[in-house]
Design an enzyme around this catalytic site. Sequence first.
Site, short mmCIF file in Angstrom:
data_model
loop_
_atom_site.label_atom_id
_atom_site.label_comp_id
_atom_site.label_asym_id
_atom_site.label_seq_id
_atom_site.Cartn_x
_atom_site.Cartn_y
_atom_site.Cartn_z
CE LYS A 1 -1.08 -0.50 4.92
NZ LYS A 1 0.09 -1.34 5.15
NE ARG B 1 -1.46 -0.34 10.70
CZ ARG B 1 -0.46 0.13 9.94
NH1 ARG B 1 -0.39 1.40 9.64
NH2 ARG B 1 0.46 -0.68 9.48
NE ARG C 1 8.74 -3.78 4.19
CZ ARG C 1 7.50 -3.30 4.32
NH1 ARG C 1 6.72 -3.17 3.29
NH2 ARG C 1 7.06 -2.94 5.49
NE ARG D 1 9.19 -0.72 8.53
CZ ARG D 1 7.97 -0.54 8.05
NH1 ARG D 1 7.80 -0.02 6.85
NH2 ARG D 1 6.92 -0.88 8.76
NE ARG E 1 4.62 -4.37 10.99
CZ ARG E 1 5.39 -4.20 9.90
NH1 ARG E 1 6.57 -4.78 9.83
NH2 ARG E 1 4.96 -3.47 8.90
P1 AMP Z 1 3.50 0.95 8.49
O1 AMP Z 1 4.68 1.71 8.01
O2 AMP Z 1 2.20 1.50 7.97
O3 AMP Z 1 3.63 -0.53 8.26
O4 AMP Z 1 3.43 1.16 10.07
C1 AMP Z 1 4.47 0.77 10.92
C2 AMP Z 1 4.00 0.74 12.37
O5 AMP Z 1 3.58 2.05 12.77
C3 AMP Z 1 2.81 -0.15 12.65
O6 AMP Z 1 3.17 -1.51 12.84
C4 AMP Z 1 2.26 0.49 13.94
O7 AMP Z 1 3.07 0.16 15.05
C5 AMP Z 1 2.47 1.97 13.66
N1 AMP Z 1 1.30 2.55 12.97
C6 AMP Z 1 1.25 3.02 11.69
N2 AMP Z 1 0.02 3.48 11.41
C7 AMP Z 1 -0.74 3.27 12.51
C8 AMP Z 1 -2.10 3.50 12.82
N3 AMP Z 1 -2.96 4.01 11.93
N4 AMP Z 1 -2.52 3.16 14.07
C9 AMP Z 1 -1.69 2.67 14.98
N5 AMP Z 1 -0.39 2.38 14.75
C10 AMP Z 1 0.09 2.69 13.52
#
Ligand code: AMP
Length: 227
Positions: A16, A91, A130, A165, A176
């Site tokens: 995404k 989320r 990744r 990461r 996750r």
């Molecule tokens: P992402 O880069 O979108 O995969 O997000 C990495 C991490 O950031 C996630 O595993 C969560 O710990 C945190 N995170 C990102 N977006 C959200 C959200 N909308 N609500 C809560 N935690 C978030």
Amino acid sequence: MAEGDLVLMGPPGSGKGTQSRRMVDELGFVQLATGDLFRAHLSQGTELGKLAQTYMSKGQYVPDDITVKMVRERLADIPRKTRIAFDGFPRTVAQAQALDRLLKECGRSLAAVLLLDVPRDELLKRLGTRATCSRCQTVYSLAVRPPKVPGVCDHCGGPVSATARSDESPEVVKKRLEVYETETRPVIEYYEKRGVLQRVSGVGTMDEIGARLTMLLDRRKAARAAK
Ligand code: AMP
């Protein structure tokens, strides 16, 4: 294309982020990615960044109130005429409800919610290998979708290297995916009931998936125009 903002949903590793960046480059959207915002706070050493990292490093979601406050602040900087591609937000159902309120407050509307479907086996393969372009942040999977020229971004020619990461160790990835199932599945149902959710296969090359998304948006636009 129909006016209004878009939400891009999908499990970790579904692509995404890559697709919402494509929408920025090709369709003039502004990307609002909560994961990127948290990482930016962390690299700037802010209190919010440090707090978010305590959740991110364990594969947990950052609490809704903190996340929604950050989104509200970011939204205030985006002109109303600019369309937003929300990436990784909402989320949880509480975040989806908060987004409805925030959009209303800003006089904005939601055009569609696009869900990238990717089988779990493929997600695990992608997440374990990744790599990211340090210039434009395009994400690759060295096992499933490597750059055409090793180490060089297809998109901008920048350097691509394995992503360090902290939330991509096998245990955290598993967590996750679990959290996605329990917390984010209900958001899919929330939008499905509203009739705004569109499922798109997230398997294939970046361009193939991008073309599917564009076609879908064009179809929605045509359907709206015909009404
Ligand atoms: P992402 O880069 O979108 O995969 O997000 C990495 C991490 O950031 C996630 O595993 C969560 O710990 C945190 N995170 C990102 N977006 C959200 C959200 N909308 N609500 C809560 N935690 C978030």
